[in-house]
Enzyme design. Structure first.
Site: not given
Ligand code: UD1
Length: 427
Positions: A22-23, A122, A127, A312, A404
């Site tokens: 999915k990701n 969420c 996030r 995850d 999902r």
């Molecule tokens: C993706 C995955 C999700 C997984 C996560 C971490 C998808 C669709 N989802 O989510 O299933 O749990 O990676 O492996 O691929 N952060 C910030 N600022 C930002 C972006 C992120 O502070 O602009 C923080 C987030 O709050 C979190 C951490 O960085 O604490 C990691 O998040 P991130 O790797 O960005 O996760 P997603 O891409 O949202």
């Protein structure tokens, strides 16, 4: 709302096919925005999140056709973004799924403008998307936050730049990788995430004509090109689905073969589980799982960016550790507030104490079935793992979370002797 009813205590025995990730599929679908030609994706899972992304892309003017032809047509998706008719990603769609924010970079790169709703909070924490926004600004976009929307403009196009991420973010790496592919000149992404889903995206972009070096490392160099073209790409296997069924097999003391997946995608999981007394071994078309010993041993786990143990799978390994001998310390370093499954597991008899970012799990001889409620995707599936191992009946409410991210979950488990059924709304 549908429920899932499990009569636990039966070892899983048999073969489970693993679907596409999915990701990986979500950002790959978004990559279709970067070209006016057709991007054909194979091995795309049939999931609610994929349908949500398809709706978002259709709303931008992309033609999305699932199941065009061939034997496995249900898993083939053709996306053509010949004309982008709207560069706004509305609140109603973005709030359903955070990954919607991935359209930001590609839309600015292709159209010079994008308005994307801020995703908001969420169930697993605040996030933020600051890393996505700051990166795009480094590429020359002007970004304003207005009325709950990220409004980004780059009328003269994006320019390559060096972007050093202060923290590892999967989504920000993907967003900027896509945007930089169409920027003028060279972009360096430093401290980039290295998840296999990013490698998959980078390989697809290369097949579309992008010039990317350092794929699979934390330093990606992208030499922008004026345009990308169509391609055909097969989505990598879902390592989180793989890890989930590994935990389910181990929790029930079963023996299963997972097909269509790869051991290297779950190497950190296999290493940790070996210490717990579970053998995960490569097989010709996937991998096999069985326990070495009658009882599981408690092991400590810390979630980390890839190649570390994935966040995850944190809830699922916690479900497994609830019935291990001894204690297990599970530390969550990626997300705040990702222990929502703890009180539900406790309702099934688990002994878990949370201290800040760590949960101390003291194993109990067995869990007892109970009615439970899920708050997010991975928390819900951890309750399925627990329910499969527990004595008696577990009823899981709010099954839409499972839909999902897990295709044909009940069918796959029932095929391995699990007594599991979906109670349709009103049943
Ligand atoms: C993706 C995955 C999700 C997984 C996560 C971490 C998808 C669709 N989802 O989510 O299933 O749990 O990676 O492996 O691929 N952060 C910030 N600022 C930002 C972006 C992120 O502070 O602009 C923080 C987030 O709050 C979190 C951490 O960085 O604490 C990691 O998040 P991130 O790797 O960005 O996760 P997603 O891409 O949202």
């Amino acid at each position: 709302m549908d429920k899932i009813c499990i009569k636990g205590g039966v070892p899983l025995e048999g073969v489970i096919p693993i679907g596409g990730a999915k990701n990986a599929a979500l950002p790959l679908m978004v990559a279709s925005l970067l070209t006016s030609e057709t991007l054909t994706l194979m091995n795309v899972p049939v999931l609610a999140d994929i349908a949500t992304m398809a709706n978002l892309l259709v709303q931008h003017g992309v033609s999305v056709i699932r199941g065009a032809e061939g034997a496995d047509s249900g898993h083939v998706v053709e996306l053509s973004a010949r004309h982008i008719t709207s560069s706004t990603a509305p609140y109603d769609l973005v709030r359903k799924m955070r990954a919607s924010v991935l359209v930001l970079g590609p839309l600015v790169a292709r159209c010079g403008r994008a308005r994307v709703s801020l995703p908001g909070g969420c169930a697993i924490g605040p996030r933020p998307v600051d890393l996505h926004i700051k990166g795009l600004q480094r590429l020359g976009a002007e970004v304003e936050l207005r009325e709950g929307y990220i409004d980004a403009r780059a009328p003269k196009g994006l320019r390559g730049a060096e972007i050093a991420f202060p923290a590892v973010s999967v989504g920000a790496t993907e967003n900027l990788l896509m945007a930089a592919s169409l920027a003028e000149g060279e972009t360096q992404l430093i401290n980039a995430a290295r998840e296999p889903e990013i490698t998959d995206l980078a390989e697809c972009l290369v097949a579309m004509g992008a010039r990317i070096d350092g794929i699979g490392t934390d330093r990606l160099s992208i030499l922008g090109v004026p345009r990308l073209h169509g391609a055909t790409h097969s989505v990598i296997p879902d390592r989180i689905e793989t890890g989930t069924y590994i935990m389910a097999a181990a929790a029930t003391n079963g023996e299963v073969r997972l097909t269509g997946t790869r051991l290297d995608l779950v190497a950190a999981v296999a290493r940790i589980l070996e210490g717990a007394g579970v053998e995960v071994a490569a097989a010709a078309d996937g991998l096999t799982v069985r326990r070495y010993a009658e009882r599981l041993e408690g092991v400590d786990v810390m979630t980390e960016p890839y190649p570390g143990f994935p966040t995850d799978l944190q809830a699922q390994i916690m479900a497994l550790m609830t019935i291990a001998d001894g204690a297990s310390m599970i530390t969550e370093t990626i997300f705040e507030n990702r222990f929502m499954h703890v009180p539900e597991l406790a309702r099934m008899g688990a002994n878990i104490n949370v201290h800040g970012a760590s949960a101390l799990v003291r194993g109990v001889p067995r869990l007892m079935g109970a009615p439970v409620m899920a708050t997010d995707l991975r928390a819900s599936v951890s309750l399925v793992v627990a329910g499969l191992a527990a004595a008696g009946e577990t009823v899981i409410n709010r099954v839409y979370h499972l839909d999902r991210g897990y295709e044909r979950l009940e069918e796959k488990l029932a095929g391995c002797n699990a007594r599991i059924e979906r109670l349709r709304d009103g049943a």
